[in-house]
Design a protein around this motif. Structure first.
Motif, PDB file in Angstrom:
ATOM      1  N   GLU A  97     -15.368  76.434  70.240  1.00 52.68           N
ATOM      2  CA  GLU A  97     -15.864  75.086  69.986  1.00 52.68           C
ATOM      3  C   GLU A  97     -17.024  75.049  68.998  1.00 52.68           C
ATOM      4  O   GLU A  97     -17.475  73.976  68.615  1.00 52.68           O
ATOM      5  N   ASP A  98     -17.508  76.201  68.575  1.00 52.08           N
ATOM      6  CA  ASP A  98     -18.642  76.269  67.653  1.00 52.08           C
ATOM      7  C   ASP A  98     -18.259  77.186  66.500  1.00 52.08           C
ATOM      8  O   ASP A  98     -18.433  78.397  66.562  1.00 52.08           O
ATOM      9  N   LEU A  99     -17.747  76.567  65.431  1.00 50.03           N
ATOM     10  CA  LEU A  99     -17.146  77.360  64.363  1.00 50.03           C
ATOM     11  C   LEU A  99     -18.101  78.346  63.720  1.00 50.03           C
ATOM     12  O   LEU A  99     -17.673  79.319  63.116  1.00 50.03           O
ATOM     13  N   TYR A 100     -19.384  78.079  63.804  1.00 50.98           N
ATOM     14  CA  TYR A 100     -20.349  78.973  63.167  1.00 50.98           C
ATOM     15  C   TYR A 100     -21.398  79.486  64.152  1.00 50.98           C
ATOM     16  O   TYR A 100     -22.432  79.984  63.741  1.00 50.98           O
ATOM     17  N   GLY A 101     -21.115  79.397  65.418  1.00 50.33           N
ATOM     18  CA  GLY A 101     -22.062  79.840  66.444  1.00 50.33           C
ATOM     19  C   GLY A 101     -21.936  81.316  66.755  1.00 50.33           C
ATOM     20  O   GLY A 101     -21.629  81.696  67.891  1.00 50.33           O
ATOM     21  N   TYR A 102     -22.172  82.146  65.758  1.00 49.71           N
ATOM     22  CA  TYR A 102     -21.956  83.574  65.906  1.00 49.71           C
ATOM     23  C   TYR A 102     -23.057  84.249  66.706  1.00 49.71           C
ATOM     24  O   TYR A 102     -24.229  83.926  66.581  1.00 49.71           O
ATOM     25  N   THR A 103     -22.650  85.231  67.500  1.00 47.39           N
ATOM     26  CA  THR A 103     -23.556  86.187  68.114  1.00 47.39           C
ATOM     27  C   THR A 103     -23.262  87.532  67.475  1.00 47.39           C
ATOM     28  O   THR A 103     -22.109  87.969  67.447  1.00 47.39           O
TER      29      THR A 103
END
Lengths: 113, 112
Positions: A97-103
């Motif tokens: 759901e978060d296309l750029y919410g990288y860890t």
């Protein structure tokens, strides 16, 4: 704790000796990716995976392989390492759901001699 | 194709002074823009991001960035730098299906 874990942190190997860098995430993320970081070049994407058994090439895939047999794991395989693959490698994952919410993982510093 | 330019490879700032790190991007559509920080021996940490709306974006650790479409820029600022801010900073643009394209990075050195 939600995290991306890479192993090993440091690795020195010889040219031609196959190696695998492991990456595991505990967040049930579908999307995972590998980057390499070189001085003056920033981060460049090697491979990515949108889900189990779905992988695709990034910008610099030559000399690398990946597999995605389970959602949590995304190993990077160097079948025949060469000195130009000496680099700092990062694995990353993100939720759908978060296309750029990288860890990002903490990195693996690889030296090929 | 999208690209990101960080013109400064190294920047040295005195502790307590203000900071501005430059970032210019090239992308045909409305960009998604990011700043990451990498401390020595660590992975990348997201400082802030811009998707739409207010062009001045607040982030963590007292950082902010301003999106200027006319200049294709997304510069990172901090009013007063602390020694713990010494790190490498990466600007990135999001394009396509969640692909991140990174700049080459700016190394920030903080002098006493």
């Amino acid at each position: 704790e939600a995290q991306v874990t890479q192993n090993p942190r440091y690795l020195i190997t010889v040219t031609g000796k196959k190696l695998t860098v492991t990456c595991s995430q505990n967040m049930n993320h579908e999307y995972m990716s590998w980057y390499r970081q070189d001085p003056g070049l920033g981060l460049r994407q090697i491979y990515y995976s949108m889900n189990v058994e779905v992988t695709d090439k990034g910008d610099v895939p030559e000399g690398y392989k990946v597999s995605r047999k389970e959602k949590r794991n995304f190993p990077l395989i160097l079948e025949s390492p060469s000195p130009n693959q000496t680099s700092l490698y990062f694995c990353a994952s993100r939720p759908p759901e978060d296309l750029y919410g990288y860890t990002f993982g903490s990195g693996t510093r690889l030296t090929v001699v | 194709a999208q690209s990101v330019t960080q013109p400064d490879i190294h920047i040295t700032v005195s502790e307590g002074a203000s900071l501005e790190l430059r970032c210019n991007y090239s992308y045909g559509a409305t960009p998604y823009l990011f700043w990451y920080v990498q401390s020595p021996g660590q992975g990348l940490q997201l400082l802030l991001k811009y998707f739409s709306g207010d062009t001045l974006v607040q982030g963590i650790k007292g950082f902010e960035a301003e999106f200027k479409r006319s200049q294709s820029s997304f510069n990172l600022r901090k009013p007063s730098v602390h020694w713990s801010d010494a790190a490498e900073y990466f600007c990135a643009v999001g394009a396509g299906y969640s692909t991140l394209t990174f700049g080459k990075g700016t190394m920030l050195l903080v002098s006493p």
